[in-house]
Design a protein around this motif. Sequence first.
Motif, mmCIF file in Angstrom:
data_model
loop_
_atom_site.group_PDB
_atom_site.id
_atom_site.type_symbol
_atom_site.label_atom_id
_atom_site.label_comp_id
_atom_site.label_asym_id
_atom_site.label_seq_id
_atom_site.Cartn_x
_atom_site.Cartn_y
_atom_site.Cartn_z
ATOM 1 N N ASP A 10 6.865 0.034 1.451
ATOM 2 C CA ASP A 10 6.352 -1.074 2.116
ATOM 3 C C ASP A 10 7.308 -2.433 1.702
ATOM 4 O O ASP A 10 7.391 -3.761 2.144
ATOM 5 C CB ASP A 10 4.941 -1.558 1.846
ATOM 6 N N GLY A 15 -2.854 -3.826 6.409
ATOM 7 C CA GLY A 15 -1.695 -3.381 6.079
ATOM 8 C C GLY A 15 -0.561 -4.478 6.577
ATOM 9 O O GLY A 15 -0.713 -5.662 6.612
ATOM 10 N N LEU A 43 -3.823 -6.957 2.589
ATOM 11 C CA LEU A 43 -3.127 -5.908 2.631
ATOM 12 C C LEU A 43 -3.768 -4.433 2.624
ATOM 13 O O LEU A 43 -3.412 -3.670 3.551
ATOM 14 C CB LEU A 43 -1.744 -5.641 1.782
ATOM 15 N N SER A 44 -4.567 -4.439 1.786
ATOM 16 C CA SER A 44 -5.237 -3.335 1.729
ATOM 17 C C SER A 44 -6.194 -2.923 2.978
ATOM 18 O O SER A 44 -6.345 -1.772 3.477
ATOM 19 C CB SER A 44 -6.431 -3.076 0.383
ATOM 20 N N PRO A 49 0.844 -1.146 0.022
ATOM 21 C CA PRO A 49 0.152 0.118 0.039
ATOM 22 C C PRO A 49 0.996 1.375 -0.066
ATOM 23 O O PRO A 49 0.511 2.415 -0.481
ATOM 24 C CB PRO A 49 -0.935 -0.129 1.482
ATOM 25 N N ASN A 50 2.028 1.155 0.570
ATOM 26 C CA ASN A 50 2.866 2.370 0.632
ATOM 27 C C ASN A 50 4.092 2.024 -0.162
ATOM 28 O O ASN A 50 4.563 0.970 -0.196
ATOM 29 C CB ASN A 50 3.110 2.839 2.122
#
Lengths: 405, 255
Positions: free
Chosen positions: B30, B242, B238-239, B26-27
Amino acid sequence: MAMVNAANMPDVNGYFGEYGGSFVPPQLQVILDEITAEYLKTKDDPEFQKEMAYYQKHYVGRPSPVFFCERLTAKIGGAKIYLKREDLNHTGAHKINHCIGEALLAKRLGKTKIIAETGAGQHGVALATVAALLGLECEIHMGEVDIAKEHPNVVRMQILGATVVPVTHGLKTLKEAVDSAFEAYLKDPVTQLYAIGSVVGPHPFPMMVRDFQQIIGEEAKVQFEELTGTLPDNIVACVGGGSNAMGLFTAFLNDESVAIYGVEPAGHGVEIAGKHAATITKGTPGMIHGFKCYMLQDENGEPSPVHSVASGLDYPGVGPQHSYLHDLKRVNYTHIDDTDAIDAFFELSRSEGIIPAIESSHAVAFAMKLAKELPSDQTILVNLSGRGDKDIDFVVENFGKKYGI
Amino acid sequence: MNNRMTALFETKKENILNIYFTAGYPNIDDTVTIIKQLEHSGADLIEVGIPYSDPLADGPTIQESGTAALKNGFTLKLLFEQIREARKTANVPLILMGYVNQLMQFGVEKFVAQCADSGVDGLIIPDLPPNVFEKEYKELFAKHNLSFTFLVTPNTSDERIKMLDSLSTGFLYIVSSAAITGAKSGISEEQIAYFKRISSLISSPKLIGFGISDNETFTTACTYAEGAIIGSAFIKMLSKEGVAGIDGYIQSVRG
């Protein structure tokens, strides 16, 4: 000038020089191989050709005429401008030529549904039309931006019984519509046939759509000779994906005396990245939607945002055969911006009583420029690929004031 | 240096868990954390997806993660830096999945050199046709010790499966349905017949992907192959949760 043996294009793997081919996931390749095999078997079948000829004559209204623009020519002063009137086809554009071929092929393959993308809605309307004619289901994917801009075509598709699926991701125009239609196609490639809207996509589509469209040039060649006793000196067509252009060009590729021009959409100007769709003019070789061609892209290989006042031209890729013809220097690819295209839209409307599609207006605009530079014994044949009825609200709303509306 | 993936298939013959995730999601930073955490939690193999806006083989979940990663500022240059960073401690085999145009625009030679240098063990390029691979890429990949994996789908003919088996230098990716990733979950009788047909045809190790999401589907898939691949379901997790959710998810899949 490099001469081209068009009969050899593409090769067995679908390549036009280094362009074209098929770069798709294996589950799709299996299906494409089937379509290729069936198409190659079908295209020379006398029964199929008879069926095609029947619908072309009695349903589409072919042959479409070639018309001499006397007043426009006099006004500009210079080469004589002629139009191949694909705008007079049933549904108002050249798209119906390949749609009939694709839909007949779908029936032969035992498919019950045809699925496709559309930009300006011309391909979508043509496909929805032949789906109704031949009793097939039809699903058209269209970007939300184009849906708003080309409202009459959306309604036409719905009246014809097609399902219009709005595409809401990315720039919400033609490129995303292709993504969305491919995705829907992959969910059920057994009962559906992807009926692509231009000479783009993986093999065999660029070949197939070109074959179905080349009737334009074949007719025009005979008609032009009947009118003038000789071949045109110059032929011109607009190029987005490039289907109407391949349709006109194919019959003339081996005629050395004929200069060929493909007109790309320069939008707000080819020097402003993201504000044009002049793919061959400004692009580099790359891969988009499963085939290799010139494309507008960034350094990561991401397709660039594109713009043209003509929804049917704003695509970041271009047909592989056009890419090859550019490298061979057989076709001169040039460009016309939004402003000149709209000028030509009004000029042709007011001097000949023919309202052209904004897409085709790009070709008309270039022909007007070219005519000015040439002596009056020269001729220019323009493919008027579609009529402008679909564009009138958009044009008047955005540009009407300048033209007294 | 030994190819970590080849070593894995030599030593482990069952219940191999391959997790796919999209780099930079997501980032943007990551990627390193996810690789390290996946190895720590017991993933055997990690497939790192290169974000792309035109991914013909992928469904909405993976597409959306790719679009988000591109918005986050993803570049291939950054990905290779992240893999180098992860490789300082991680020893898990790493595969990159991307599309031909991404390699072409980055420069194919440069791409494979960066792969080898940063510690990538294999590649999956779903839109690279086998004939083009054989002609233009095979030697180059071998030179950089990169294995190459082909996808096999239910509509692939026996003859072609055998051809892909002989060309493949990694495992064969057995696509469980003829759709795109993330399309459906669960395994049907028809799919089981297909897995058995493949087993009878090939000698390469095989991993089953598409539709694997939990302990039940993973276990079933492992009955018919050396292991399985989870992609969309992991990205969905993950969405929501995280990187903190990784360990719990992997444990639940392992059961």
